[in-house]
Design a protein around this motif. Structure first.
Motif, mmCIF file in Angstrom:
data_model
loop_
_atom_site.group_PDB
_atom_site.id
_atom_site.type_symbol
_atom_site.label_atom_id
_atom_site.label_comp_id
_atom_site.label_asym_id
_atom_site.label_seq_id
_atom_site.Cartn_x
_atom_site.Cartn_y
_atom_site.Cartn_z
ATOM 1 N N ARG A 1 0.831 -1.205 0.000
ATOM 2 C CA ARG A 1 0.000 0.000 0.000
ATOM 3 C C ARG A 1 0.867 1.258 0.000
ATOM 4 N N SER A 2 1.998 1.178 0.703
ATOM 5 C CA SER A 2 2.903 2.319 0.777
ATOM 6 C C SER A 2 3.519 2.643 -0.578
ATOM 7 N N VAL A 3 3.994 1.623 -1.306
ATOM 8 C CA VAL A 3 4.620 1.907 -2.602
ATOM 9 C C VAL A 3 3.585 2.345 -3.623
ATOM 10 N N LEU A 4 2.352 1.864 -3.488
ATOM 11 C CA LEU A 4 1.301 2.349 -4.381
ATOM 12 C C LEU A 4 1.126 3.861 -4.234
ATOM 13 N N ARG A 5 1.245 4.351 -3.027
ATOM 14 C CA ARG A 5 1.114 5.789 -2.786
ATOM 15 C C ARG A 5 2.361 6.546 -3.229
ATOM 16 N N ARG A 6 3.531 6.011 -2.873
ATOM 17 C CA ARG A 6 4.772 6.768 -3.045
ATOM 18 C C ARG A 6 5.370 6.677 -4.434
ATOM 19 N N ARG A 7 5.133 5.596 -5.147
ATOM 20 C CA ARG A 7 5.826 5.363 -6.409
ATOM 21 C C ARG A 7 4.901 5.431 -7.632
ATOM 22 N N THR A 8 3.758 6.051 -7.483
ATOM 23 C CA THR A 8 2.887 6.296 -8.629
ATOM 24 C C THR A 8 3.259 7.638 -9.242
ATOM 25 N N SER A 9 3.461 7.666 -10.547
ATOM 26 C CA SER A 9 3.812 8.910 -11.223
ATOM 27 C C SER A 9 2.668 9.917 -11.103
ATOM 28 N N PRO A 10 2.953 11.213 -11.226
ATOM 29 C CA PRO A 10 1.906 12.231 -11.127
ATOM 30 C C PRO A 10 0.734 12.016 -12.090
ATOM 31 N N ASN A 11 1.006 11.330 -13.208
ATOM 32 C CA ASN A 11 -0.067 11.072 -14.177
ATOM 33 C C ASN A 11 -0.872 9.823 -13.840
ATOM 34 N N GLY A 12 -0.590 9.193 -12.704
ATOM 35 C CA GLY A 12 -1.385 8.054 -12.256
ATOM 36 C C GLY A 12 -0.859 6.688 -12.633
ATOM 37 N N VAL A 13 0.343 6.621 -13.213
ATOM 38 C CA VAL A 13 0.898 5.335 -13.644
ATOM 39 C C VAL A 13 1.734 4.716 -12.522
ATOM 40 N N PHE A 14 1.454 3.454 -12.223
ATOM 41 C CA PHE A 14 2.244 2.695 -11.255
ATOM 42 C C PHE A 14 2.720 1.413 -11.923
ATOM 43 N N GLY A 15 3.958 1.039 -11.657
ATOM 44 C CA GLY A 15 4.480 -0.207 -12.215
ATOM 45 C C GLY A 15 5.362 -0.912 -11.215
ATOM 46 N N PHE A 16 5.548 -2.196 -11.405
ATOM 47 C CA PHE A 16 6.470 -2.941 -10.559
ATOM 48 C C PHE A 16 7.096 -4.064 -11.373
ATOM 49 N N LYS A 17 8.262 -4.482 -10.928
ATOM 50 C CA LYS A 17 8.993 -5.573 -11.565
ATOM 51 C C LYS A 17 8.911 -6.792 -10.669
ATOM 52 N N CYS A 18 8.687 -7.966 -11.241
ATOM 53 C CA CYS A 18 8.716 -9.165 -10.399
ATOM 54 C C CYS A 18 9.138 -10.384 -11.198
ATOM 55 N N PHE A 19 9.542 -11.416 -10.451
ATOM 56 C CA PHE A 19 9.983 -12.678 -10.995
ATOM 57 C C PHE A 19 8.968 -13.759 -10.623
ATOM 58 N N PRO A 20 8.914 -14.840 -11.367
ATOM 59 C CA PRO A 20 7.964 -15.917 -11.046
ATOM 60 C C PRO A 20 8.095 -16.444 -9.629
ATOM 61 N N MET A 21 9.331 -16.580 -9.127
ATOM 62 C CA MET A 21 9.476 -17.147 -7.790
ATOM 63 C C MET A 21 8.940 -16.221 -6.710
ATOM 64 N N GLN A 22 8.878 -14.916 -7.004
ATOM 65 C CA GLN A 22 8.287 -13.991 -6.043
ATOM 66 C C GLN A 22 6.775 -14.172 -5.965
ATOM 67 N N LEU A 23 6.149 -14.403 -7.120
ATOM 68 C CA LEU A 23 4.712 -14.681 -7.118
ATOM 69 C C LEU A 23 4.431 -16.021 -6.436
ATOM 70 N N GLN A 24 5.320 -16.991 -6.662
ATOM 71 C CA GLN A 24 5.165 -18.294 -6.013
ATOM 72 C C GLN A 24 5.259 -18.159 -4.500
ATOM 73 N N ALA A 25 6.195 -17.327 -4.041
ATOM 74 C CA ALA A 25 6.348 -17.112 -2.600
ATOM 75 C C ALA A 25 5.102 -16.473 -2.009
ATOM 76 N N LEU A 26 4.493 -15.553 -2.749
ATOM 77 C CA LEU A 26 3.255 -14.940 -2.276
ATOM 78 C C LEU A 26 2.111 -15.949 -2.257
ATOM 79 N N GLN A 27 2.066 -16.782 -3.271
ATOM 80 C CA GLN A 27 1.013 -17.802 -3.318
ATOM 81 C C GLN A 27 1.082 -18.708 -2.096
ATOM 82 N N GLU A 28 2.291 -19.014 -1.669
ATOM 83 C CA GLU A 28 2.478 -19.912 -0.530
ATOM 84 C C GLU A 28 2.346 -19.200 0.815
ATOM 85 N N GLY A 29 2.789 -17.935 0.884
ATOM 86 C CA GLY A 29 2.833 -17.270 2.177
ATOM 87 C C GLY A 29 1.890 -16.103 2.377
#
Length: 222
Positions: free
Chosen positions: A50-78
């Motif tokens: 929630r914090s990065v959504l607020r802090r790292r969204t460009s003034p024009n409303g664009v937000f992006g993030f980089k991730c790897f498959p194993m990070q999504l897998q870790a979220l799925q499990e934890g």
């Protein structure tokens, strides 16, 4: 959408620098790095997101993030609740897939980083001992890269996602064209006046890596 060592930090900073395409960094990496303190706390991971959504969204409303498959897998499990929130925040036509054409260079980069523990330029020191050439490490790196890449392709197929496909080599050779392609894909107008000053991504020393690549290419060719 990428995997380690195809130049994703370079691309992320290239897009961030525009001031119009978010700051697509590794906000879901709780295994190491600045967010590792939240590794075992789903609640803290939710707060950070929630914090990065607020802090790292460009003034024009664009937000992006980089991730790897194993990070999504870790979220799925934890932390499946956060995974659901992350995926629901990304429309199916807003995925950018970055890969590297030079498979040998990619495998060498990953294998050497794994063996040495050096993943970034700032970790290098003049007296640092270089890892010895390892055929086994390279073969394992290629297998790992293929497995992670297959994870993205499976996800794209299952969710019917047709991502914008980018290549690291093209981004380095034609950065302005790469930014323009991303902006067009997202339907974003780049405002030169919105550009921001962000940390430069310095390239790691390549001489030893080139020697590894030449030897591995010779072995594979034989």
């Amino acid at each position: 959408a990428t995997i380690p060592r195809p130049g994703s930090s370079y691309l992320s900073h290239l897009l961030w620098r525009t001031g119009c395409l978010g700051a697509p960094l590794e906000y879901l990496n709780f295994a190491d790095g600045p967010y590792a303190f939240a590794r075992n706390s789903p609640a803290e991971q939710q707060r950070l997101w929630r914090s990065v959504l607020r802090r790292r969204t460009s003034p024009n409303g664009v937000f992006g993030f980089k991730c790897f498959p194993m990070q999504l897998q870790a979220l799925q499990e934890g932390n499946p609740a956060l995974l659901s929130a992350v995926l629901s925040a990304v429309p199916s036509d807003r995925f950018i897939h970055l890969a590297r054409r030079d498979r040998i260079a990619h495998a060498v980069s990953y294998a050497r980083a794994t063996l040495s523990g050096i993943w970034r330029k700032e970790q290098e020191t003049g007296a640092a001992e270089q890892p010895e050439y390892s055929q086994l490490a390279l073969e394992r790196a290629e297998q790992w890269i293929d497995m992670q890449a297959a994870g993205w392709e499976q996800m794209f197929e299952e969710l019917r996602i047709a991502p914008l496909r980018l290549w690291y080599e093209d981004a380095v050779a034609r950065p302005a064209e790469t930014v323009a392609r991303v902006a067009e894909y997202l339907g974003v107008t780049i405002d030169p006046g919105a550009a921001v000053d962000v940390p430069a991504v310095e390239k790691q020393a390549e001489s030893e890596g080139r020697a590894w690549a030449a030897k591995y290419a010779e072995v594979k060719g034989g």
